[in-house]
Scaffold this motif. Structure first.
Motif, PDB file in Angstrom:
ATOM      1  N   SER A   1    -105.142   7.174  -6.990  1.00  0.00           N
ATOM      2  CA  SER A   1    -105.416   8.549  -6.582  1.00  0.00           C
ATOM      3  C   SER A   1    -104.642   8.932  -5.324  1.00  0.00           C
ATOM      4  CB  SER A   1    -106.917   8.738  -6.352  1.00  0.00           C
ATOM      5  OG  SER A   1    -107.349   7.902  -5.309  1.00  0.00           O
ATOM      6  N   HIS A   2    -104.650  10.216  -5.064  1.00  0.00           N
ATOM      7  CA  HIS A   2    -104.051  10.801  -3.860  1.00  0.00           C
ATOM      8  C   HIS A   2    -102.593  10.404  -3.703  1.00  0.00           C
ATOM      9  CE1 HIS A   2    -108.039  12.145  -3.007  1.00  0.00           C
ATOM     10  NE2 HIS A   2    -108.482  10.902  -2.998  1.00  0.00           N
ATOM     11  N   GLY A   3    -101.861  10.500  -4.806  1.00  0.00           N
ATOM     12  CA  GLY A   3    -100.428  10.226  -4.754  1.00  0.00           C
ATOM     13  C   GLY A   3    -100.092   8.803  -4.381  1.00  0.00           C
ATOM     14  N   GLY A   4    -101.014   7.894  -4.599  1.00  0.00           N
ATOM     15  CA  GLY A   4    -100.764   6.497  -4.256  1.00  0.00           C
ATOM     16  C   GLY A   4    -101.025   6.179  -2.806  1.00  0.00           C
TER      17      GLY A   4
ATOM     18  N   ASP B   1    -101.846  10.479  -9.242  1.00  0.00           N
ATOM     19  CA  ASP B   1    -102.188  11.895  -9.343  1.00  0.00           C
ATOM     20  C   ASP B   1    -101.458  12.666  -8.243  1.00  0.00           C
ATOM     21  OD1 ASP B   1    -103.656  11.962  -6.916  1.00  0.00           O
ATOM     22  OD2 ASP B   1    -105.560  11.657  -7.920  1.00  0.00           O
ATOM     23  N   THR B   2    -101.515  13.980  -8.336  1.00  0.00           N
ATOM     24  CA  THR B   2    -100.775  14.826  -7.388  1.00  0.00           C
ATOM     25  C   THR B   2    -101.681  15.420  -6.312  1.00  0.00           C
ATOM     26  OG1 THR B   2    -101.050  16.787  -8.784  1.00  0.00           O
ATOM     27  CG2 THR B   2     -99.063  15.443  -9.137  1.00  0.00           C
ATOM     28  N   VAL B   3    -102.787  14.775  -6.021  1.00  0.00           N
ATOM     29  CA  VAL B   3    -103.724  15.318  -5.044  1.00  0.00           C
ATOM     30  C   VAL B   3    -103.204  15.036  -3.628  1.00  0.00           C
ATOM     31  CG1 VAL B   3    -106.115  15.430  -4.280  1.00  0.00           C
ATOM     32  CG2 VAL B   3    -105.611  15.076  -6.686  1.00  0.00           C
TER      33      VAL B   3
ATOM     34  N   LEU C   1     -93.350  11.542  -3.399  1.00  0.00           N
ATOM     35  CA  LEU C   1     -94.035  10.833  -4.477  1.00  0.00           C
ATOM     36  C   LEU C   1     -93.194  10.853  -5.750  1.00  0.00           C
ATOM     37  CD1 LEU C   1     -96.568   9.487  -5.774  1.00  0.00           C
ATOM     38  CD2 LEU C   1     -97.329  11.815  -6.306  1.00  0.00           C
ATOM     39  N   PHE C   2     -92.722  12.020  -6.163  1.00  0.00           N
ATOM     40  CA  PHE C   2     -91.934  12.125  -7.391  1.00  0.00           C
ATOM     41  C   PHE C   2     -90.639  11.330  -7.281  1.00  0.00           C
ATOM     42  CE2 PHE C   2     -94.186  16.390  -7.834  1.00  0.00           C
ATOM     43  CZ  PHE C   2     -95.105  15.900  -8.746  1.00  0.00           C
ATOM     44  N   LYS C   3     -90.018  11.368  -6.122  1.00  0.00           N
ATOM     45  CA  LYS C   3     -88.772  10.626  -5.917  1.00  0.00           C
ATOM     46  C   LYS C   3     -89.023   9.117  -5.955  1.00  0.00           C
ATOM     47  CE  LYS C   3     -85.059   9.945  -2.595  1.00  0.00           C
ATOM     48  NZ  LYS C   3     -84.545  10.283  -1.266  1.00  0.00           N
ATOM     49  N   THR C   4     -90.149   8.673  -5.402  1.00  0.00           N
ATOM     50  CA  THR C   4     -90.431   7.245  -5.266  1.00  0.00           C
ATOM     51  C   THR C   4     -90.907   6.616  -6.563  1.00  0.00           C
ATOM     52  OG1 THR C   4     -91.001   7.567  -2.933  1.00  0.00           O
ATOM     53  CG2 THR C   4     -91.772   5.544  -3.962  1.00  0.00           C
ATOM     54  N   VAL C   5     -91.861   7.250  -7.239  1.00  0.00           N
ATOM     55  CA  VAL C   5     -92.457   6.615  -8.423  1.00  0.00           C
ATOM     56  C   VAL C   5     -91.965   7.238  -9.727  1.00  0.00           C
ATOM     57  CG1 VAL C   5     -94.506   5.995  -7.111  1.00  0.00           C
ATOM     58  CG2 VAL C   5     -94.561   8.036  -8.552  1.00  0.00           C
ATOM     59  N   GLY C   6     -91.333   8.402  -9.666  1.00  0.00           N
ATOM     60  CA  GLY C   6     -90.863   9.096 -10.851  1.00  0.00           C
ATOM     61  C   GLY C   6     -91.880  10.116 -11.336  1.00  0.00           C
ATOM     62  N   HIS C   7     -91.400  11.291 -11.658  1.00  0.00           N
ATOM     63  CA  HIS C   7     -92.304  12.357 -12.127  1.00  0.00           C
ATOM     64  C   HIS C   7     -93.000  11.966 -13.416  1.00  0.00           C
ATOM     65  CE1 HIS C   7     -89.522  13.582 -15.290  1.00  0.00           C
ATOM     66  NE2 HIS C   7     -88.559  13.436 -14.404  1.00  0.00           N
ATOM     67  N   ASP C   8     -92.401  11.040 -14.164  1.00  0.00           N
ATOM     68  CA  ASP C   8     -92.994  10.640 -15.440  1.00  0.00           C
ATOM     69  C   ASP C   8     -94.193   9.712 -15.278  1.00  0.00           C
ATOM     70  OD1 ASP C   8     -91.112   8.715 -14.464  1.00  0.00           O
ATOM     71  OD2 ASP C   8     -91.132   7.739 -16.414  1.00  0.00           O
ATOM     72  N   ARG C   9     -94.522   9.330 -14.048  1.00  0.00           N
ATOM     73  CA  ARG C   9     -95.696   8.495 -13.784  1.00  0.00           C
ATOM     74  C   ARG C   9     -96.768   9.276 -13.027  1.00  0.00           C
ATOM     75  NH1 ARG C   9     -95.697   4.793 -17.343  1.00  0.00           N
ATOM     76  NH2 ARG C   9     -97.208   3.645 -16.141  1.00  0.00           N
ATOM     77  N   CYS C  10     -96.606  10.597 -12.933  1.00  0.00           N
ATOM     78  CA  CYS C  10     -97.533  11.431 -12.155  1.00  0.00           C
ATOM     79  C   CYS C  10     -98.252  12.430 -13.044  1.00  0.00           C
ATOM     80  CB  CYS C  10     -96.771  12.187 -11.066  1.00  0.00           C
ATOM     81  SG  CYS C  10     -95.993  11.115  -9.847  1.00  0.00           S
ATOM     82  N   CYS C  11     -99.536  12.601 -12.775  1.00  0.00           N
ATOM     83  CA  CYS C  11    -100.364  13.554 -13.508  1.00  0.00           C
ATOM     84  C   CYS C  11    -100.936  14.579 -12.535  1.00  0.00           C
ATOM     85  CB  CYS C  11    -101.520  12.839 -14.207  1.00  0.00           C
ATOM     86  SG  CYS C  11    -101.010  11.675 -15.468  1.00  0.00           S
ATOM     87  N   PHE C  12    -100.943  15.819 -12.977  1.00  0.00           N
ATOM     88  CA  PHE C  12    -101.483  16.887 -12.160  1.00  0.00           C
ATOM     89  C   PHE C  12    -102.941  16.590 -11.806  1.00  0.00           C
ATOM     90  CE2 PHE C  12    -103.662  21.017 -11.717  1.00  0.00           C
ATOM     91  CZ  PHE C  12    -102.958  21.500 -10.635  1.00  0.00           C
ATOM     92  N   GLY C  13    -103.263  16.807 -10.562  1.00  0.00           N
ATOM     93  CA  GLY C  13    -104.628  16.652 -10.098  1.00  0.00           C
ATOM     94  C   GLY C  13    -104.903  17.607  -8.957  1.00  0.00           C
TER      95      GLY C  13
ATOM     96  N   ASN D   1     -97.748  13.826 -19.334  1.00  0.00           N
ATOM     97  CA  ASN D   1     -98.037  12.505 -18.770  1.00  0.00           C
ATOM     98  C   ASN D   1     -99.503  12.135 -18.947  1.00  0.00           C
ATOM     99  OD1 ASN D   1     -95.372  12.600 -18.022  1.00  0.00           O
ATOM    100  ND2 ASN D   1     -95.773  13.003 -15.868  1.00  0.00           N
ATOM    101  N   ALA D   2    -100.390  13.111 -18.769  1.00  0.00           N
ATOM    102  CA  ALA D   2    -101.822  12.843 -18.968  1.00  0.00           C
ATOM    103  C   ALA D   2    -102.093  12.475 -20.425  1.00  0.00           C
ATOM    104  CB  ALA D   2    -102.657  14.061 -18.568  1.00  0.00           C
ATOM    105  N   ARG D   3    -101.372  13.074 -21.344  1.00  0.00           N
ATOM    106  CA  ARG D   3    -101.551  12.730 -22.760  1.00  0.00           C
ATOM    107  C   ARG D   3    -101.060  11.314 -23.040  1.00  0.00           C
ATOM    108  NH1 ARG D   3    -103.540  16.414 -25.945  1.00  0.00           N
ATOM    109  NH2 ARG D   3    -103.598  18.573 -25.268  1.00  0.00           N
TER     110      ARG D   3
END
Length: 133
Positions: free
Chosen positions: A13-16, A56-58, A68-80, A123-125
């Motif tokens: 949670s909280h963007g890692g 998550d993107t909280v 966060l997106f640059k570090t872990v990749g947008h494909d590993r992030c879910c809207f929150g 991503n959530a799916r």
């Protein structure tokens, strides 16, 4: 853990939390452990393991989201969001609640429409694969 449970899905949670900011230190510690023989020489690199997690993107800050997106990749992030919650304060610059995150994420220049679709739904799916059942 992922060797024993290869299909395990974990979201941080909280963007890692500190992950995007401390990643260099953790990479270094992993390589020191490898050099000292505490982990196998052929063990996965830190970033390979990191890509097994979801985030998550909280986060209430566009710069933090971009990192966060640059570090872990947008494909590993879910809207929150935590609305209502800790982000209920009003941002004096935008006039919106701090955790009104959808327009913040949409405004990030590093994300194209495919990435946005992933963050907001796709991503959530993938993470919660039973959503499509």
């Amino acid at each position: 853990m992922f060797d024993r449970f290869p299909d395990l899905k974990l979201m941080i949670s909280h963007g890692g939390g500190p992950i995007p900011y401390q990643i260099g230190r953790w990479r270094s510690h992993r390589e020191m452990a490898r050099a000292q023989g505490r982990i196998a020489a052929d063990a996965p690199q830190f970033d390979e393991i990191l890509r097994k997690f979801w985030f998550d993107t909280v986060l209430h800050n566009p710069d933090s989201l971009a990192l966060l997106f640059k570090t872990v990749g947008h494909d590993r992030c879910c809207f929150g969001t935590e609305r209502p919650g800790s982000g209920d304060g009003i941002n004096p610059v935008s006039g919106r609640h701090y955790d009104d995150l959808k327009p913040v994420i949409e405004a990030l220049p590093s994300l194209d429409q495919a990435a946005l679709n992933g963050v907001f739904e796709g991503n959530a799916r993938r993470l919660f694969s039973r959503l499509d059942v």
